[in-house]
Design a protein around this motif. Structure first.
Motif, PDB file in Angstrom:
ATOM      1  N   PHE A   6      18.421  -8.834 -23.249  1.00  0.00           N
ATOM      2  CA  PHE A   6      18.387  -8.310 -24.611  1.00  0.00           C
ATOM      3  C   PHE A   6      17.307  -9.027 -25.413  1.00  0.00           C
ATOM      4  N   GLY A   7      17.241 -10.349 -25.212  1.00  0.00           N
ATOM      5  CA  GLY A   7      16.218 -11.136 -25.906  1.00  0.00           C
ATOM      6  C   GLY A   7      14.823 -10.693 -25.521  1.00  0.00           C
ATOM      7  N   THR A  10      14.131  -7.297 -27.117  1.00  0.00           N
ATOM      8  CA  THR A  10      13.884  -7.413 -28.565  1.00  0.00           C
ATOM      9  C   THR A  10      12.500  -7.990 -28.819  1.00  0.00           C
ATOM     10  N   THR A  11      12.164  -9.001 -28.033  1.00  0.00           N
ATOM     11  CA  THR A  11      10.852  -9.622 -28.223  1.00  0.00           C
ATOM     12  C   THR A  11       9.738  -8.628 -27.901  1.00  0.00           C
ATOM     13  N   ALA A  14       9.476  -6.198 -30.646  1.00  0.00           N
ATOM     14  CA  ALA A  14       8.850  -6.843 -31.810  1.00  0.00           C
ATOM     15  C   ALA A  14       7.344  -6.947 -31.623  1.00  0.00           C
ATOM     16  N   PHE A  18       4.691  -5.203 -33.999  1.00  0.00           N
ATOM     17  CA  PHE A  18       3.701  -6.037 -34.666  1.00  0.00           C
ATOM     18  C   PHE A  18       2.292  -5.512 -34.401  1.00  0.00           C
ATOM     19  N   PHE A  21       1.758  -2.562 -36.535  1.00  0.00           N
ATOM     20  CA  PHE A  21       1.542  -3.042 -37.894  1.00  0.00           C
ATOM     21  C   PHE A  21       0.123  -3.570 -38.040  1.00  0.00           C
ATOM     22  N   LEU A  25      -2.765  -2.417 -40.515  1.00  0.00           N
ATOM     23  CA  LEU A  25      -3.407  -3.391 -41.408  1.00  0.00           C
ATOM     24  C   LEU A  25      -4.923  -3.355 -41.258  1.00  0.00           C
ATOM     25  N   PHE A  29      -7.557  -2.636 -44.357  1.00  0.00           N
ATOM     26  CA  PHE A  29      -8.565  -3.607 -44.774  1.00  0.00           C
ATOM     27  C   PHE A  29      -9.990  -3.142 -44.500  1.00  0.00           C
ATOM     28  N   PHE A 157     -11.888  -6.450 -38.131  1.00  0.00           N
ATOM     29  CA  PHE A 157     -11.002  -7.187 -39.031  1.00  0.00           C
ATOM     30  C   PHE A 157     -11.562  -8.586 -39.291  1.00  0.00           C
TER      31      PHE A 157
ATOM     32  N   LEU B 463      17.190 -14.436 -33.332  1.00  0.00           N
ATOM     33  CA  LEU B 463      15.925 -14.000 -32.736  1.00  0.00           C
ATOM     34  C   LEU B 463      15.068 -13.233 -33.727  1.00  0.00           C
ATOM     35  N   LEU B 467      11.278 -14.133 -34.859  1.00  0.00           N
ATOM     36  CA  LEU B 467      10.170 -13.200 -34.632  1.00  0.00           C
ATOM     37  C   LEU B 467       9.464 -12.868 -35.942  1.00  0.00           C
ATOM     38  N   ALA B 471       5.619 -13.692 -36.755  1.00  0.00           N
ATOM     39  CA  ALA B 471       4.712 -12.603 -37.138  1.00  0.00           C
ATOM     40  C   ALA B 471       4.151 -12.846 -38.537  1.00  0.00           C
ATOM     41  N   ILE B 479      -5.018 -12.811 -42.460  1.00  0.00           N
ATOM     42  CA  ILE B 479      -5.546 -12.252 -43.707  1.00  0.00           C
ATOM     43  C   ILE B 479      -6.192 -13.329 -44.569  1.00  0.00           C
ATOM     44  N   TYR B 483     -12.438 -17.514 -42.346  1.00  0.00           N
ATOM     45  CA  TYR B 483     -13.238 -17.333 -41.136  1.00  0.00           C
ATOM     46  C   TYR B 483     -13.974 -16.016 -41.287  1.00  0.00           C
TER      47      TYR B 483
END
Lengths: 450, 497
Positions: A6-7, A10-11, A14, A18, A21, A25, A29, A157, B463, B467, B471, B479, B483
């Motif tokens: 499960f860990g 989930t990781t 995530a 991320f 995301f 982002l 930008f 970026f 967890l 996380l 993040a 941001i 740099y």
């Protein structure tokens, strides 16, 4: 064990979230001025009949106008200040999204490629919108040897991350380029037509510097031919075409002969444009000059390669009509922007088929009709000679022009007749231009100058 | 650079090989990796480190042989051992001094070999330990070479000790998610301090203390000194955290180098919490030998005829001055760092000397010394001493220091902090970012000062919380980090030492 799994799950989830995301982002930008140009190309998943390519000289070819006039789908993939290497890179990346029937490549500055350090913004305009891919990595590595430049182009970026200081609402909501990669130029500055030198021989100072660029041009041609894409080389009109620049076209002429591909050099041919009003600056056509050049190019490729008129295809027409509406709405918005549109710019816009209106010039007080290029500008705006305007200029009279293309109305007035229509001239500004929607005659913008 | 793509790729590859291919020879992987790192940094780097390694390895073995020898003249052997140690110290310190001496650097266009300040002290410490018989000399030159050249510690330390590192190098390290994760967290924390805080402060500092120095008011200059201290602490401790984080991923813990130094209540305590590995090295190999020397005892005895307190304080102050001058000159052989060393030496010495006077004053005036306010007063007094000391590092000459003091006392213009402050390169938003980041940093330091082990406490959270936190830190660094093409890449300050 279950807890561990499960860990891990989930990781993993995530990490994926991320990364999504992060991609979002990066988009927020990214400097939109530098990357908005080709957003529609990358994201819309469309197919196109034609790619317009080359330097900023090609930026004036308006895909939306090409659609409106000829029903041909196209996208403008020009690159500011680019030599052939960047055009090759652009084509390589673009072909992963769509395969056109024709590539029209402008070669006016073919031997010159800027270094990344000179104008990083130009390079970002070329590369930023294309997502990271094997093709993009290869293209960037071809363009520059500098590891810092490569890092910046592949991971933009790195350049844009500190834009948190200047983020605006537009950064969070995607703004697609309404001109499909092209650039709108409204101004009109009289230029001198360059003396036609001819391209029969190379200039005396021709050297080996351009070998790399020549190789890139050949690579572009061979890439097109290997994929069954027709390619036409061109040299668009520009007032700053000096002797050396014209003679360097000899190389292009030879290459075109070698590969048996069409080549049209506007500078070397009888001019289709009016140098007194069709340019915004010595290098770039405006909205008055570009339709004339577009007509020649489209005539060549349409009949040469049998390009279809897609206006009868309901699916394609529906998508492109939406683009036309967006484009025309943007034009109306620009017309109302006093920072962009003054008197001369408004006259250039009058040239566009979607506009009509009235033009009043208090020539008796200002002599405005004798300003170089004004008379040519007026005649080009309506596409015909204006005898009353010429007489008013001679006799120093005020002038009024009414043009409603939708109803075919074109009327001219001068001197005392205008006072009976508009009132005493003392109460009028020196220049009044009313831009109207050609069909509905609704006022789009009014420009008044003292 | 510790956070460059190339270096991190190198670490990632080494990490994979370390844990997957060579369990019983993991130290060999680290050794090869370390020297590959040096080869990449330049041939000069390899030459010096190899030279120091070979020289000290064989000298250490000889020292041990002489010490363990039973036959022959004992005094002669002792003399020989002292001579060997002295020769090694003179050679290594001499080479280091040449690279630290600015006129020589300019004259011969010398480039400081990376890590020379750190590994020189490491091997000198090793030689002295072997001389003292603290532990057996290493018999395998390759294992010894790993101790000398262990790559995470080469950019800005810490100065490791052989006995603490050898065991760890020889152990088998199994890949543990917790160990790896802790290393990553420490690395990210260091990167945050370096890129978000230190390099941002550097924008202001470089401008005000550089081009605009002669034109700036006292208030702006004072802010420059304060931000410089913040910059230096963030840069140095951030770099150390990154190095330690990387090392921890390999299961190797290096010497701790910082322990919330700005919570110190005296300058002596400050130097026990700041650059701990250097302070401890100086203590073990300079201070104690001097303090236990016959000369020290004689001087103490002579002064003791008049006053017992002075008999203890004055010799201690002299030794402090000597040790801090060495610390100063270790940074660079220049008037500025000489004054830096003298300043701290005198301050540390004075602390002991005038302690009874402060106690007497406190009793006479009824000042409570066990309350929070008094502790704050002592901290602020310590910060002031540090501010003055560190200002010598940023100013080009003694004259500039006089100019700085004059500007603060005669041309302060406090109002410029309200409008001109944001015209020196740092915008209001940048300053807000520094302020918020420093607040977070202070909060973490405060918790550590209270005995909390931050990474363990984070690991104990759910967890999703861990996380999100990870993040969040990565996003903040990405941001707000300094740099990219718009900035001059700020190398580590202590990487150039």
């Amino acid at each position: 064990m279950k807890k561990r799994l499960f860990g891990l799950f989930t990781t993993g989830l995530a990490v994926v979230l991320f990364m999504l995301f992060a991609v979002y982002l990066f988009g927020v930008f990214r400097e939109k001025d530098e990357t908005g140009k080709n957003i529609a190309f990358v994201e819309d998943g469309e197919s196109y009949d034609v790619f317009w390519m080359g330097t900023s000289h090609m930026s004036r070819i308006q895909p939306v106008e090409v659609w409106k006039e000829y029903g041909i789908t196209s996208y403008n993939l020009y690159n500011t200040g680019s030599g052939m290497n960047r055009n090759l890179a652009t084509l390589e990346m673009a072909l992963t999204y769509a395969t056109p029937k024709v590539v029209v490549l402008d070669t006016d500055q073919w031997w010159r490629e800027k270094e990344f350090a000179e104008e990083p913004g130009d390079f970002h305009r070329t590369f930023d919108i294309f997502p990271l891919s094997r093709q993009k990595i290869k293209a960037v590595c071809q363009i520059t040897d500098d590891p810092e430049a490569r890092k910046e182009l592949l991971f933009d970026f790195y350049r844009y991350h500190d834009r948190y200081r200047e983020l605006k609402k537009e950064d969070f909501f995607e703004q697609k380029d309404t001109c499909l990669g092209a650039h709108l130029y409204f101004d009109s500055v009289p230029q001198k037509e360059p003396a036609r030198i001819g391209i029969d021989e190379l200039p005396d100072d021709e050297d080996n510097e351009a070998q790399e660029e020549e190789a890139a041009l050949r690579a572009v041609i061979e890439m097109c031919q290997s994929r069954g894409i027709n390619i036409m080389l061109t040299c668009l009109p520009f007032a700053a075409a000096n002797e050396s620049t014209q003679k360097r076209q000899h190389v292009i002429y030879q290459i075109a002969q070698e590969y048996n591909i069409p080549y049209y050099n506007f500078v070397d041919h009888e001019s289709v444009i009016d140098y007194t009003c069709d340019f915004e600056d010595p290098g770039h056509l405006n909205l008055m000059g570009s339709p004339k050049v577009t007509k020649v190019l489209v005539d060549l490729i349409k009949y040469g390669y049998g390009l279809e008129d897609h206006r009868k295809d309901p699916e394609i027409a529906a998508r492109w009509e939406q683009r036309v509406r967006t484009y025309e709405a943007y034009m109306d918005e620009v017309a109302c922007d006093p920072e962009v549109i003054g008197g001369r710019q408004a006259l250039v816009m009058l040239n566009l088929p979607q506009y009509g209106g009235e033009v009043y010039i208090k020539n008796s007080m200002t002599g405005m009709l004798h300003v170089p290029g004004t008379q040519e500008l007026l005649e080009n705006a309506v596409g015909t000679e204006l005898p009353v305007m010429r007489k008013a200029a001679e006799e120093g009279l005020d002038y009024l022009l009414i043009t409603y293309p939708g109803t075919g109305t074109l009327q001219e007035y001068s001197g005392p007749e205008i006072e009976s229509m508009l009132g005493p001239s003392e109460e009028m500004e020196n220049l009044v231009i009313t831009l109207r929607n050609a069909e509905t005659l609704d006022v789009v913008a009014e420009i008044r100058e003292e | 650079m510790l956070y460059s793509v190339g270096f991190l790729t190198f670490v990632a590859v080494l990490f994979i090989i370390y844990y997957s291919l060579a369990k019983r020879r993991q130290w060999v992987v680290l050794l090869l990796g370390s020297y590959l790192f040096y080869a990449f940094m330049g041939r000069a780097c390899i030459v010096f480190i190899l030279g120091a390694t070979v020289l000290t390895f064989f000298v250490a073995r000889k020292l041990e042989t002489l010490r363990l020898q039973k036959e022959g003249d004992r005094k002669a052997r002792k003399r020989a051992r002292k001579l060997l140690v002295a020769a090694v110290v003179v050679i290594l310190a001499g080479i280091l001094a040449v690279f630290k001496f600015q006129p020589a650097v300019e004259r011969f266009s010398l480039i400081l070999p990376i890590g020379i300040s750190y590994y020189s002290f490491q091997v000198i410490g090793y030689i002295i330990d072997i001389y003292r018989g603290a532990y057996p000399a290493e018999q395998n030159i390759f294992r010894y070479a790993l101790f000398v050249g262990y790559f995470p510690g080469m950019i800005q330390g810490p100065i490791n000790r052989y006995d603490k590192m050898r065991e760890q190098f020889m152990q088998e390290h199994t890949l543990s998610w917790e160990v790896f994760r802790n290393g990553v967290w420490l690395f990210l924390w260091g990167l945050f301090k370096k890129l978000v805080i230190a390099d941002r402060c550097a924008i202001y500092v470089n401008h005000v203390m550089g081009d605009a120095f002669g034109k700036s008011s006292g208030s702006l200059l004072l802010m420059g000194v304060i931000l410089f201290v913040l910059q230096m602490y963030g840069d140095f401790s951030g770099g150390i955290d990154m190095a330690e984080g990387i090392s921890e991923m390999f299961g190797i813990r290096m010497y701790q180098n910082f322990r919330q130094p700005f919570f110190s209540q005296s300058i002596g305590e400050f130097w026990r919490r700041w650059h701990i590995s250097l302070g401890n090295w100086i203590r073990d190999y300079v201070f104690y030998p001097l303090a236990f020397s016959k000369t020290y005892r004689k001087l103490s005895k002579w002064i003791g005829r008049w006053n017992a307190h002075l008999a203890d304080s004055i010799p201690s102050m002299l030794v402090s001055v000597i040790t801090f001058v060495i610390i100063g000159l270790w940074h660079a052989i220049s008037p500025a760092y000489l004054i830096y060393g003298l300043w701290y030496g005198v301050m540390v010495g004075m602390q002991k000397l005038i302690a009874p006077a402060f106690q007497y004053l406190a009793v006479r005036t009824g000042v409570r010394t066990e309350c929070v306010s008094y502790r704050m007063f002592r901290r602020m007094r310590t910060w002031l001493i540090v501010l003055i000391g560190e200002s010598f590092c940023i100013l080009p000459c003694a004259g500039a220091f006089v100019q700085l003091v004059r500007a603060i006392f005669t041309d302060f213009r406090y109002y410029e902090l309200f409008y001109d402050f944001f015209e020196q390169g740092l915008t209001r938003l940048d300053f807000l970012i520094v302020a918020v980041s420093v607040l977070i940093w202070w909060a973490v330091s405060f918790l550590k000062e209270q005995g909390h082990h931050m990474r363990e406490e984070i690991a104990a959270q759910n967890l999703w919380c861990r996380l999100l936190l990870t993040a969040g830190v990565i996003t903040v660094i990405a941001i707000f980090g300094i740099y990219g093409p718009g900035y001059d890449a700020a190398a580590f300050i202590y990487g150039g030492i």
